[in-house]
Design a protein around this motif. Structure first.
Motif, PDB file in Angstrom:
ATOM      1  N   ILE A 140       1.645  -1.906 -15.668  1.00  0.00           N
ATOM      2  CA  ILE A 140       1.024  -3.467 -16.478  1.00  0.00           C
ATOM      3  C   ILE A 140       1.242  -5.158 -15.877  1.00  0.00           C
ATOM      4  N   GLY A 141       0.224  -5.168 -14.513  1.00  0.00           N
ATOM      5  CA  GLY A 141      -0.259  -6.181 -13.867  1.00  0.00           C
ATOM      6  C   GLY A 141       0.374  -7.056 -13.201  1.00  0.00           C
ATOM      7  N   SER A 142       1.052  -7.695 -12.839  1.00  0.00           N
ATOM      8  CA  SER A 142       1.718  -7.888 -11.164  1.00  0.00           C
ATOM      9  C   SER A 142       3.542  -7.961 -11.704  1.00  0.00           C
ATOM     10  N   VAL A 143       4.179  -6.773 -11.210  1.00  0.00           N
ATOM     11  CA  VAL A 143       5.166  -5.927 -11.610  1.00  0.00           C
ATOM     12  C   VAL A 143       6.239  -8.121 -11.689  1.00  0.00           C
ATOM     13  N   GLU A 144       5.370  -8.702 -10.308  1.00  0.00           N
ATOM     14  CA  GLU A 144       6.954  -9.918 -10.001  1.00  0.00           C
ATOM     15  C   GLU A 144       6.385 -10.575 -11.295  1.00  0.00           C
ATOM     16  N   ARG A 145       6.377  -9.759 -12.455  1.00  0.00           N
ATOM     17  CA  ARG A 145       6.629 -11.148 -12.902  1.00  0.00           C
ATOM     18  C   ARG A 145       7.715 -10.423 -14.172  1.00  0.00           C
ATOM     19  N   TYR A 146       8.150  -9.186 -13.330  1.00  0.00           N
ATOM     20  CA  TYR A 146       9.155  -8.472 -14.624  1.00  0.00           C
ATOM     21  C   TYR A 146      10.695  -8.740 -14.440  1.00  0.00           C
ATOM     22  N   PRO A 147      11.272  -8.691 -14.397  1.00  0.00           N
ATOM     23  CA  PRO A 147      12.581  -9.055 -14.790  1.00  0.00           C
ATOM     24  C   PRO A 147      13.443  -7.256 -14.165  1.00  0.00           C
ATOM     25  N   PHE A 148      14.110  -7.047 -13.730  1.00  0.00           N
ATOM     26  CA  PHE A 148      14.062  -5.478 -13.250  1.00  0.00           C
ATOM     27  C   PHE A 148      14.720  -4.866 -14.316  1.00  0.00           C
ATOM     28  N   ASP A 149      15.426  -5.451 -14.856  1.00  0.00           N
ATOM     29  CA  ASP A 149      16.446  -4.976 -15.978  1.00  0.00           C
ATOM     30  C   ASP A 149      15.435  -4.393 -16.847  1.00  0.00           C
ATOM     31  N   TYR A 150      14.471  -5.503 -17.406  1.00  0.00           N
ATOM     32  CA  TYR A 150      13.147  -5.486 -19.045  1.00  0.00           C
ATOM     33  C   TYR A 150      13.092  -4.943 -18.421  1.00  0.00           C
ATOM     34  N   MET A 151      12.317  -4.424 -17.271  1.00  0.00           N
ATOM     35  CA  MET A 151      11.373  -2.898 -17.221  1.00  0.00           C
ATOM     36  C   MET A 151      12.143  -1.564 -17.251  1.00  0.00           C
ATOM     37  N   MET A 152      13.469  -1.785 -16.733  1.00  0.00           N
ATOM     38  CA  MET A 152      14.418  -0.417 -16.558  1.00  0.00           C
ATOM     39  C   MET A 152      14.820  -0.025 -18.102  1.00  0.00           C
ATOM     40  N   ALA A 153      14.847  -1.447 -18.870  1.00  0.00           N
ATOM     41  CA  ALA A 153      15.090  -0.866 -19.977  1.00  0.00           C
ATOM     42  C   ALA A 153      14.085   0.130 -21.011  1.00  0.00           C
ATOM     43  N   GLY A 154      12.391  -0.641 -20.566  1.00  0.00           N
ATOM     44  CA  GLY A 154      11.775   0.096 -20.721  1.00  0.00           C
ATOM     45  C   GLY A 154      11.753   1.403 -20.973  1.00  0.00           C
ATOM     46  N   ILE A 155      11.569   1.579 -19.566  1.00  0.00           N
ATOM     47  CA  ILE A 155      11.527   3.136 -19.260  1.00  0.00           C
ATOM     48  C   ILE A 155      12.858   4.056 -19.521  1.00  0.00           C
ATOM     49  N   LYS A 156      14.012   3.308 -19.849  1.00  0.00           N
ATOM     50  CA  LYS A 156      14.959   4.993 -20.876  1.00  0.00           C
ATOM     51  C   LYS A 156      14.994   4.241 -22.160  1.00  0.00           C
ATOM     52  N   GLY A 157      14.179   3.761 -22.654  1.00  0.00           N
ATOM     53  CA  GLY A 157      14.246   3.258 -23.965  1.00  0.00           C
ATOM     54  C   GLY A 157      12.974   4.410 -23.829  1.00  0.00           C
ATOM     55  N   PHE A 158      12.568   4.641 -23.406  1.00  0.00           N
ATOM     56  CA  PHE A 158      10.367   5.229 -23.372  1.00  0.00           C
ATOM     57  C   PHE A 158      11.296   6.813 -23.503  1.00  0.00           C
ATOM     58  N   GLY A 188      20.635   7.107 -10.280  1.00  0.00           N
ATOM     59  CA  GLY A 188      21.555   8.403 -10.704  1.00  0.00           C
ATOM     60  C   GLY A 188      20.906   8.082 -11.943  1.00  0.00           C
ATOM     61  N   THR A 189      21.140   7.114 -12.894  1.00  0.00           N
ATOM     62  CA  THR A 189      20.611   6.922 -14.317  1.00  0.00           C
ATOM     63  C   THR A 189      19.212   7.525 -14.869  1.00  0.00           C
ATOM     64  N   LEU A 190      18.364   7.558 -13.974  1.00  0.00           N
ATOM     65  CA  LEU A 190      17.356   7.613 -14.847  1.00  0.00           C
ATOM     66  C   LEU A 190      16.508   9.350 -14.443  1.00  0.00           C
ATOM     67  N   PHE A 191      18.291   9.698 -14.888  1.00  0.00           N
ATOM     68  CA  PHE A 191      17.423  11.376 -15.070  1.00  0.00           C
ATOM     69  C   PHE A 191      16.394  12.150 -14.118  1.00  0.00           C
ATOM     70  N   PHE A 192      16.576  11.593 -12.834  1.00  0.00           N
ATOM     71  CA  PHE A 192      14.870  11.806 -12.232  1.00  0.00           C
ATOM     72  C   PHE A 192      15.856  12.484 -10.664  1.00  0.00           C
ATOM     73  N   LYS A 193      15.316  13.542 -10.616  1.00  0.00           N
ATOM     74  CA  LYS A 193      15.265  13.722  -8.650  1.00  0.00           C
ATOM     75  C   LYS A 193      14.233  13.577  -8.111  1.00  0.00           C
ATOM     76  N   ASN A 194      13.130  13.790  -8.112  1.00  0.00           N
ATOM     77  CA  ASN A 194      12.148  13.517  -7.014  1.00  0.00           C
ATOM     78  C   ASN A 194      11.525  11.825  -8.180  1.00  0.00           C
ATOM     79  N   ILE A 195      12.493  10.966  -7.471  1.00  0.00           N
ATOM     80  CA  ILE A 195      11.879   9.117  -7.808  1.00  0.00           C
ATOM     81  C   ILE A 195      11.337   8.734  -6.350  1.00  0.00           C
TER      82      ILE A 195
END
Length: 346
Positions: A140-158, A188-195
């Motif tokens: 997505i380019g420079s991750v510093e531009r993206y708020p943490f909650d914004y990206m986590m919503a994207g991962i969880k939504g996907f 722990g809320t990301l459903f992944f054991k290996n992160i």
């Protein structure tokens, strides 16, 4: 390690747009965790009526500010991780519909790879085989531009959308994220054991058995319609991006030294020759676009700013002020000082 700051870098160039359907989903997250989304949208200048446009695009800078404000007000550890139950099947717009109507999960991921730019014009998605499994990666380019909650919503939504496709969460082996390690609850809320954290891009490793699973919503007749619509939107988007997006990149990067054709090709992840051919199709060239962007900015600086000629020259990306004067004669038939004086008199 601590996770990255929840506010985007103020020094980063704010650019890019996101599909209105995706923006609506992210705003639903804010509403359904108990925050006043109307007030927050108003405070960042977002007209919520734009979210209902199926072809609408929302500036990401606005959404970044919105999520930063929402995160500051939220009492939750991370509102971006509270969103899986709030997802509706249409949150990916036409991209999601092409995924839903195809035959199996692997084909759905391939659709996401092809049409990802319709969701986010800075998003690059690609799939690679890995020991029989499939790794889906995203940059997505420079991750510093993206708020943490914004990206986590994207991962969880996907991941939740994958559940919509399959009827259950897909079998996965690994998640790579660009952020630093969050606290134990969020992890722990990301459903992944290996992160793996602080990686160069996001990726999910899907199990081979999941890839061949048929989709409950497969419909060959609707699939042809969805693909035709998505292809038309992609063609139109790429056509517009070839000129308007390039103008935007050049405009944002002028100060001090203008982008070269090679610089621009790197930013767009294409070869110089490919970029030249795409511009030829649009009956223009990099030189013509650069010259016109400089001309339009020169007008703005000369008529509406108090910058002197040296400052304007630097802002337009000219190495030598004499080059600015030569360009002014080509644009206006006079020196920049004469142009400013003439139009200020008028």
């Amino acid at each position: 390690m601590t996770k990255m700051a929840k506010t985007p870098s103020t020094n980063a160039i704010e650019k890019g747009t996101i599909a209105a359907s995706v923006a609506r989903y992210k705003i639903d997250v804010i509403r359904k965790v108990g925050l006043d989304e109307k007030r927050l949208c108003y405070s960042v200048g977002l007209n919520m009526a734009e979210l209902d446009d199926p072809n609408g695009r929302i500036p990401k800078a606005v959404l970044f500010r919105l999520f930063s404000l929402a995160s500051a007000e939220s009492k939750m550890i991370s509102l971006g991780l509270q969103c899986d139950e709030y997802l509706d099947a249409g949150f990916l717009g036409i991209v999601g519909y092409t995924m839903m109507s195809c035959s199996n999960f692997k084909q759905a991921l391939q659709r996401l790879e092809r049409y990802s730019v319709l969701l986010d014009d800075e998003l690059e998605v690609w799939a690679e085989r890995e020991e029989g499994n499939l790794r889906l990666s995203a940059r997505i380019g420079s991750v510093e531009r993206y708020p943490f909650d914004y990206m986590m919503a994207g991962i969880k939504g996907f991941l939740s959308f994958c559940k919509v496709l399959l009827g259950s969460y897909p079998i996965t082996h690994e998640l790579n994220v660009m952020y630093g390690r969050p606290n134990s609850y969020e992890e722990g809320t990301l459903f992944f054991k290996n992160i793996n954290f602080e990686m160069p891009f996001f990726s999910i490793l899907f199990d081979a058995d999941t890839l061949s699973k048929p989709l409950r919503s497969f419909n060959p007749n609707l699939d042809r319609v969805h693909v035709d619509i998505a292809e038309a939107m992609l063609e139109n988007f790429n056509s517009v991006k070839s000129v308007d997006y390039i103008r935007q990149l050049i405009s944002e990067s002028l100060s001090g030294r203008a982008l070269s054709l090679g610089d621009l090709a790197i930013r767009l992840s294409v070869s110089k020759r490919t970029l030249q051919r795409e511009l030829e199709v649009q009956e223009t060239s990099f030189k013509e676009i650069l010259d016109d962007v400089r001309k339009q900015q020169a007008k703005q600086y000369l008529l509406y700013s108090k910058k002197n000629m040296k400052e304007i020259s630097w802002s337009l990306g000219f190495v030598e002020i004499s080059s600015f004067y030569r360009a002014s004669h080509q644009w206006f038939g006079m020196t920049p000082k004469q142009y400013r004086f003439k139009h200020q008199e008028l």
